[in-house]
Design an enzyme around this catalytic site. Structure first.
Site, mmCIF file in Angstrom:
data_model
loop_
_atom_site.group_PDB
_atom_site.id
_atom_site.type_symbol
_atom_site.label_atom_id
_atom_site.label_comp_id
_atom_site.label_asym_id
_atom_site.label_seq_id
_atom_site.Cartn_x
_atom_site.Cartn_y
_atom_site.Cartn_z
ATOM 1 N N TYR A 172 0.956 -1.183 -0.040
ATOM 2 C CA TYR A 172 -0.161 0.045 -0.006
ATOM 3 C C TYR A 172 0.963 1.223 -0.081
ATOM 4 O O TYR A 172 0.980 2.098 -1.078
ATOM 5 C CB TYR A 172 -0.862 -0.134 1.205
ATOM 6 C CG TYR A 172 -2.023 1.241 1.160
ATOM 7 C CD1 TYR A 172 -3.053 1.015 0.214
ATOM 8 C CD2 TYR A 172 -1.661 2.269 1.887
ATOM 9 C CE1 TYR A 172 -4.080 2.183 0.247
ATOM 10 C CE2 TYR A 172 -2.577 3.370 1.508
ATOM 11 C CZ TYR A 172 -3.682 3.278 1.207
ATOM 12 O OH TYR A 172 -4.968 4.246 1.031
ATOM 13 N N SER A 185 -6.567 1.014 -4.343
ATOM 14 C CA SER A 185 -6.747 2.506 -4.279
ATOM 15 C C SER A 185 -5.022 3.234 -4.264
ATOM 16 O O SER A 185 -4.494 2.931 -5.428
ATOM 17 C CB SER A 185 -7.200 2.530 -2.596
ATOM 18 O OG SER A 185 -7.305 4.033 -2.586
ATOM 19 N N ASP A 200 -17.832 4.070 -7.464
ATOM 20 C CA ASP A 200 -16.442 4.706 -6.831
ATOM 21 C C ASP A 200 -16.505 6.343 -6.867
ATOM 22 O O ASP A 200 -16.156 6.756 -8.139
ATOM 23 C CB ASP A 200 -15.510 4.043 -7.158
ATOM 24 C CG ASP A 200 -14.129 4.295 -6.158
ATOM 25 O OD1 ASP A 200 -14.297 5.198 -5.245
ATOM 26 O OD2 ASP A 200 -13.098 3.577 -6.377
ATOM 27 N N HIS A 248 -15.920 2.554 -3.337
ATOM 28 C CA HIS A 248 -14.329 2.323 -3.366
ATOM 29 C C HIS A 248 -14.040 0.935 -2.967
ATOM 30 O O HIS A 248 -12.678 0.735 -3.036
ATOM 31 C CB HIS A 248 -13.686 3.330 -2.499
ATOM 32 C CG HIS A 248 -12.187 3.403 -2.815
ATOM 33 N ND1 HIS A 248 -11.780 3.440 -3.928
ATOM 34 C CD2 HIS A 248 -11.297 3.487 -1.920
ATOM 35 C CE1 HIS A 248 -10.541 3.699 -3.878
ATOM 36 N NE2 HIS A 248 -10.033 3.698 -2.703
#
Length: 490
Positions: A261, A342, A425, A457
């Site tokens: 991430y 994301s 989203d 999302h």
């Protein structure tokens, strides 16, 4: 900003803060317990900075002598409890390091109008961080991580005015979470989980002796699995931790998923993932979690190291972990897949464009990709504090070097990539994935695209849709990386 008491008509609300044109947002919060009620107003300046005001009974306010980078956590015995995002020297006192857990006697400040001493409850070292804080009636609880594994500490203010620190006897080697603390009694509840142990609930009666009372059922067979932690050396020499979970006695390279991430001070701590266990680990695959910079694994400094102009460091860290896996013989480039969503979607798409030879497949979920235009898409403007503003020519020059959409090329060969997004989203929006998939397909690269209409999302609106999304992801990687004898070309 207006505040009204429950049961009163909204028309009777009092104006507490008129606000300013440049305000991002203003929010009111009331902290209460059996012996104290503290009303605060928070004025958010940027994504990571705020001013705080104490609400007096007559409706007026006093600005609190706190730095802008305060992460406020709650109150305990007349003290405001917060974590510092930056190094800070109080008006009266010694310097306090970023990441420290601090108590500010706000009741004394309001009464005397003079700044009292700030008390540092915990100062993390370079490999530790304070992740979660919750105040009960009698004590303050904090989850403290060292080398990305957690513990729970209890802080109590003694009659002598000195805070005591006690570490609870919870399991080690996984993640700890505070589930709840009692505002009106001594009780608290906690959770422990790891890559191989499902979430287990612990109850503490207030005697610092938590007992396991309930656990979620195991969703996959972990008897032949283990988790190990390694460190990779990034481009600038920084040591990057990562976890490898798989069969205990596995010899030779195996199909491997590398997950990351690296943004918004979000930590990837050990977590039980039934989908991964059943669809990947129990099929003979390895699962790797990289704790790269940009996250919060080692506190605010770890996050800030990859902010804005330094974003490339997060990508360098991720690539260093991939290289270390190959060097150790854990996997090979053809057997190594990367997955992220994301901000993690930005991570894997940027890494794919920069180092395509390192990977055999990519799963890119609800991603940011066009970083030159991200402020004009969805909620992008609110993330300027994280990535920088591409409207600034100097910032734009730096972003342009890594933005996946601008750097993908028909002249290079990329691993097959699977884009997953959702029509609904409204945070990142499907525009990023659509554009990148269309550009790569137009350039002749192997692309698979899936867009769910629901789910926002998360790209899934319910458990059924989530199961389908994860099944698609793991089956795709199984086929492309050759898990279970499947041919990479089928």
């Amino acid at each position: 900003m207006k505040l009204w008491k429950r049961g009163e008509p909204i028309s009777s609300a009092r104006t507490l803060y008129e606000g300013k044109a440049e305000d991002v947002s203003v929010a009111a919060a009331v902290f209460h317990g059996p012996s104290e009620t503290i009303g605060l107003i928070q004025r958010c300046i940027t994504f990571y900075t705020s001013e705080f005001y104490y609400l007096l009974p007559n409706g007026t306010t006093i600005k609190l002598p706190l730095p802008l980078g305060v992460d406020l956590k709650g109150t305990q015995n007349g003290n405001l409890i917060f974590i510092l995002r930056d190094d800070w020297t109080p008006p009266s006192g010694k310097p306090i390091a970023k990441g420290s857990l601090v108590a500010f006697p706000v009741a004394s400040f309001v009464k005397t109008k003079s700044v009292p001493a700030f008390t540092v409850l915990y100062t993390p070292d370079a490999k530790s961080s304070v992740e979660q804080v919750s105040a009960g009636r009698d004590a303050l609880y904090a989850t403290i991580y060292s080398n990305v594994t957690g513990s729970v500490h209890v802080f109590r203010l003694g009659l002598n005015g000195v805070w005591n620190d006690t570490r609870l006897g919870l399991p080690m080697g996984g993640s700890t979470h505070i589930i709840t603390t009692n505002d009106w009694g001594p009780e608290a509840q906690f959770e422990f989980e790891s890559f191989l142990q499902p979430s287990t609930l612990y109850a503490d009666a207030g005697d610092n002796k938590p007992l396991a009372i309930k656990s979620l059922p195991a969703r996959f067979d972990a008897s032949n699995l283990s988790t190990k932690q390694f460190f990779a050396t990034s481009k600038d020499g920084t040591q990057i931790p990562y976890f490898v979970t798989g069969e205990k006695n596995l010899t030779g390279p195996a199909p491997t998923i590398l997950y990351g991430y690296g943004g918004f001070e979000i930590s990837l701590t050990p977590g039980y993932a039934p989908n991964c266990g059943r669809l990947w680990l129990n099929k003979g695959g390895l699962y790797v979690v990289a704790n790269i910079r940009g996250g919060g694994e080692f506190g605010p400094a770890w996050h800030q190291a990859a902010l804005q102009a330094n974003r490339q460091k997060a990508f360098d860290d991720f690539q260093a972990v991939a290289e270390d896996l190959v060097k150790r013989g854990v996997t090979t480039p053809k057997q190594l897949g990367i997955m992220g969503g994301s901000n993690g979607g930005l991570l894997v798409s940027a890494t794919m464009v920069e180092r395509p030879e390192l990977f055999g497949a990519v799963v890119c979920q609800v991603p940011l990709i066009d970083m030159i235009r991200y402020t004009q898409i969805g909620a992008g403007t609110s993330w300027i504090a994280e990535y920088g503003d591409p409207a600034d020519p100097k910032v734009r020059e730096g972003i342009l070097k890594y933005s996946p959409y601008q750097n993908v090329s028909a002249e290079k060969s990329y691993p097959p990539v699977f884009f997953i997004t959702a029509t609904s989203d409204d945070r990142v929006t499907p525009v990023h994935a659509r554009k990148m998939a269309a550009r790569m397909e137009g350039q002749g690269h192997e692309v698979l695209f899936y867009e769910n209409t629901d789910g926002g999302h998360s790209a899934a609106a319910n458990h059924k849709q989530a199961a389908e999304m994860w099944a698609l992801s793991y089956v795709y990687l199984k086929q492309k990386l050759g898990l279970g004898g499947s041919h990479p070309d089928h």
